[in-house]
Design a protein around this motif. Sequence first.
Motif, PDB file in Angstrom:
ATOM      1  N   ALA A 183       1.038  -1.375   0.010  1.00 32.32           N
ATOM      2  CA  ALA A 183      -0.027   0.086   0.143  1.00 32.32           C
ATOM      3  C   ALA A 183       0.892   1.119   0.098  1.00 32.32           C
ATOM      4  O   ALA A 183       0.560   2.182  -0.706  1.00 32.32           O
ATOM      5  N   ALA A 184       1.877   1.308   0.896  1.00 32.47           N
ATOM      6  CA  ALA A 184       2.979   2.451   0.908  1.00 32.47           C
ATOM      7  C   ALA A 184       3.681   2.522  -0.605  1.00 32.47           C
ATOM      8  O   ALA A 184       3.713   3.780  -1.011  1.00 32.47           O
ATOM      9  N   TYR A 185       4.046   1.608  -1.199  1.00 38.21           N
ATOM     10  CA  TYR A 185       4.538   1.588  -2.403  1.00 38.21           C
ATOM     11  C   TYR A 185       3.822   2.265  -3.461  1.00 38.21           C
ATOM     12  O   TYR A 185       3.940   2.800  -4.136  1.00 38.21           O
ATOM     13  N   GLN A 186       2.583   1.655  -3.502  1.00 41.15           N
ATOM     14  CA  GLN A 186       1.575   2.243  -4.470  1.00 41.15           C
ATOM     15  C   GLN A 186       1.331   3.621  -4.314  1.00 41.15           C
ATOM     16  O   GLN A 186       1.150   4.361  -5.481  1.00 41.15           O
ATOM     17  N   GLN A 187       1.027   4.088  -2.970  1.00 36.64           N
ATOM     18  CA  GLN A 187       1.176   5.482  -3.059  1.00 36.64           C
ATOM     19  C   GLN A 187       2.244   6.364  -3.308  1.00 36.64           C
ATOM     20  O   GLN A 187       1.977   7.146  -4.218  1.00 36.64           O
ATOM     21  N   ALA A 188       3.480   5.677  -3.003  1.00 34.79           N
ATOM     22  CA  ALA A 188       4.695   6.308  -3.595  1.00 34.79           C
ATOM     23  C   ALA A 188       4.513   6.376  -5.078  1.00 34.79           C
ATOM     24  O   ALA A 188       5.137   7.405  -5.868  1.00 34.79           O
ATOM     25  N   GLN A 190       2.158   6.390  -7.193  1.00 39.41           N
ATOM     26  CA  GLN A 190       1.274   7.545  -7.634  1.00 39.41           C
ATOM     27  C   GLN A 190       1.683   8.810  -7.501  1.00 39.41           C
ATOM     28  O   GLN A 190       1.753   9.737  -8.419  1.00 39.41           O
ATOM     29  N   LYS A 191       2.295   9.240  -6.249  1.00 38.17           N
ATOM     30  CA  LYS A 191       2.814  10.562  -5.863  1.00 38.17           C
ATOM     31  C   LYS A 191       3.957  10.878  -6.674  1.00 38.17           C
ATOM     32  O   LYS A 191       4.497  12.067  -6.780  1.00 38.17           O
ATOM     33  N   LEU A 192       4.897  10.055  -7.348  1.00 37.05           N
ATOM     34  CA  LEU A 192       6.062  10.385  -7.885  1.00 37.05           C
ATOM     35  C   LEU A 192       5.962  10.349  -9.544  1.00 37.05           C
ATOM     36  O   LEU A 192       6.899  10.071 -10.291  1.00 37.05           O
ATOM     37  N   ALA A 193       4.865  10.631  -9.888  1.00 35.78           N
ATOM     38  CA  ALA A 193       4.594  10.571 -11.372  1.00 35.78           C
ATOM     39  C   ALA A 193       5.590  11.671 -12.173  1.00 35.78           C
ATOM     40  O   ALA A 193       5.720  11.446 -13.423  1.00 35.78           O
ATOM     41  N   ASP A 194       5.848  12.594 -11.374  1.00 38.44           N
ATOM     42  CA  ASP A 194       6.940  13.830 -11.965  1.00 38.44           C
ATOM     43  C   ASP A 194       8.286  13.188 -11.940  1.00 38.44           C
ATOM     44  O   ASP A 194       9.145  13.886 -12.314  1.00 38.44           O
ATOM     45  N   THR A 195       8.460  12.087 -11.250  1.00 41.09           N
ATOM     46  CA  THR A 195       9.955  11.559 -11.113  1.00 41.09           C
ATOM     47  C   THR A 195       9.988  10.252 -11.761  1.00 41.09           C
ATOM     48  O   THR A 195      10.191   9.526 -11.045  1.00 41.09           O
ATOM     49  N   PRO A 196      10.112  10.064 -13.144  1.00 39.86           N
ATOM     50  CA  PRO A 196      10.041   8.813 -13.718  1.00 39.86           C
ATOM     51  C   PRO A 196      11.099   7.820 -13.247  1.00 39.86           C
ATOM     52  O   PRO A 196      11.051   6.552 -12.999  1.00 39.86           O
ATOM     53  N   ASP A 197      12.406   8.359 -13.032  1.00 39.44           N
ATOM     54  CA  ASP A 197      13.324   7.320 -12.940  1.00 39.44           C
ATOM     55  C   ASP A 197      13.176   6.760 -11.421  1.00 39.44           C
ATOM     56  O   ASP A 197      13.289   5.670 -11.241  1.00 39.44           O
ATOM     57  N   ARG A 200      10.184   4.356 -11.501  1.00 36.58           N
ATOM     58  CA  ARG A 200      10.597   2.939 -12.085  1.00 36.58           C
ATOM     59  C   ARG A 200      11.258   2.138 -10.825  1.00 36.58           C
ATOM     60  O   ARG A 200      10.948   0.881 -10.782  1.00 36.58           O
ATOM     61  N   LEU A 201      11.926   2.709  -9.861  1.00 35.55           N
ATOM     62  CA  LEU A 201      12.520   2.110  -8.802  1.00 35.55           C
ATOM     63  C   LEU A 201      11.344   1.366  -8.007  1.00 35.55           C
ATOM     64  O   LEU A 201      11.538   0.339  -7.480  1.00 35.55           O
ATOM     65  N   VAL A 202      10.532   2.371  -7.630  1.00 31.96           N
ATOM     66  CA  VAL A 202       9.179   1.824  -6.793  1.00 31.96           C
ATOM     67  C   VAL A 202       8.439   0.749  -7.536  1.00 31.96           C
ATOM     68  O   VAL A 202       8.075  -0.231  -6.932  1.00 31.96           O
ATOM     69  N   LYS A 205       9.933  -2.504  -6.909  1.00 35.39           N
ATOM     70  CA  LYS A 205       9.793  -3.182  -5.607  1.00 35.39           C
ATOM     71  C   LYS A 205       8.396  -3.691  -5.819  1.00 35.39           C
ATOM     72  O   LYS A 205       8.161  -4.857  -5.085  1.00 35.39           O
ATOM     73  N   LEU A 206       7.478  -3.070  -6.469  1.00 39.51           N
ATOM     74  CA  LEU A 206       6.059  -3.689  -6.521  1.00 39.51           C
ATOM     75  C   LEU A 206       6.068  -4.843  -7.378  1.00 39.51           C
ATOM     76  O   LEU A 206       5.433  -5.891  -7.013  1.00 39.51           O
ATOM     77  N   ASN A 207       6.800  -4.865  -8.511  1.00 46.34           N
ATOM     78  CA  ASN A 207       7.074  -6.075  -9.326  1.00 46.34           C
ATOM     79  C   ASN A 207       7.345  -7.280  -8.405  1.00 46.34           C
ATOM     80  O   ASN A 207       7.227  -8.441  -8.702  1.00 46.34           O
ATOM     81  N   ALA A 208       8.456  -7.046  -7.405  1.00 45.61           N
ATOM     82  CA  ALA A 208       9.184  -7.998  -6.951  1.00 45.61           C
ATOM     83  C   ALA A 208       8.144  -8.601  -5.881  1.00 45.61           C
ATOM     84  O   ALA A 208       8.186  -9.823  -5.437  1.00 45.61           O
ATOM     85  N   LEU A 209       7.322  -7.977  -5.517  1.00 44.39           N
ATOM     86  CA  LEU A 209       6.198  -8.328  -4.593  1.00 44.39           C
ATOM     87  C   LEU A 209       4.870  -9.036  -5.269  1.00 44.39           C
ATOM     88  O   LEU A 209       4.030  -9.089  -4.837  1.00 44.39           O
TER      89      LEU A 209
END
Length: 223
Positions: A183-188, A190-197, A200-202, A205-209
């Motif tokens: 849930a925290a990663y999903q929020q991150a 969504q909030k990091l839409a303006d910082t694509p690099d 992608r890291l976030v 992390k979600l993909n690994a889960l």
Amino acid sequence: MATPLDLEEQEQLDQIKHFWKTYGNLISWLLIAILGSYAAWNGYQYWERTQATKAAALYDEVERAAAAGDVARVERSLADMKDKFGSTQFAQQSALLAAKTLQAQGKTDAAREALSWVANGASDKAYRDIARLRLAALQLDAKAYDEALKPLSGEFTPAMVGLAADLRGDVLQAKGQTAEAIAAYQQAWQKLADTPDYRRLVQAKLNALGIEPDAAVLSETPK
């Protein structure tokens, strides 16, 4: 030879005398108060400029000590800065810089204290948020997970919300609370839409889960 005042002029003069006798003291005190306030304001402005100049010079000392890796000098300069210019932004910058040096030199407790001072007392929200993020990361490294979550629980400025959510996800994942971490990663994400690099890291992390953030967002969209 002066001519005697006519009745109209005499009456006006009497009125002026009566007015000044009645209100003269009040007017004088008001003028003194106004002039005193103006002088005090000018004095305060001068004091602020002087304080800023002195604080900048002391910040340079912190910076030189940090560059030299002189921990004792860093701690001494930071203590002076906090004592003499604690309300200035130079003090907050000094504490962040000192914390970085102290942590690199293995003085974790001192670094934590410097970051806590900024996180709890900074007048500038940006410095406060940076200190909170770094303090949480330091606690995460120490495996003090509950302590790491504390500085991440408050409100962050919009620019920092995504970073705080990502770090909160790291802490929760380290605690074994996978659902909360997702849930925290999903929020991150969504909030990091303006910082694509960083986004992608976030996403990694979600993909690994086993989570695809795009699909998760679509599933949450009202039909």
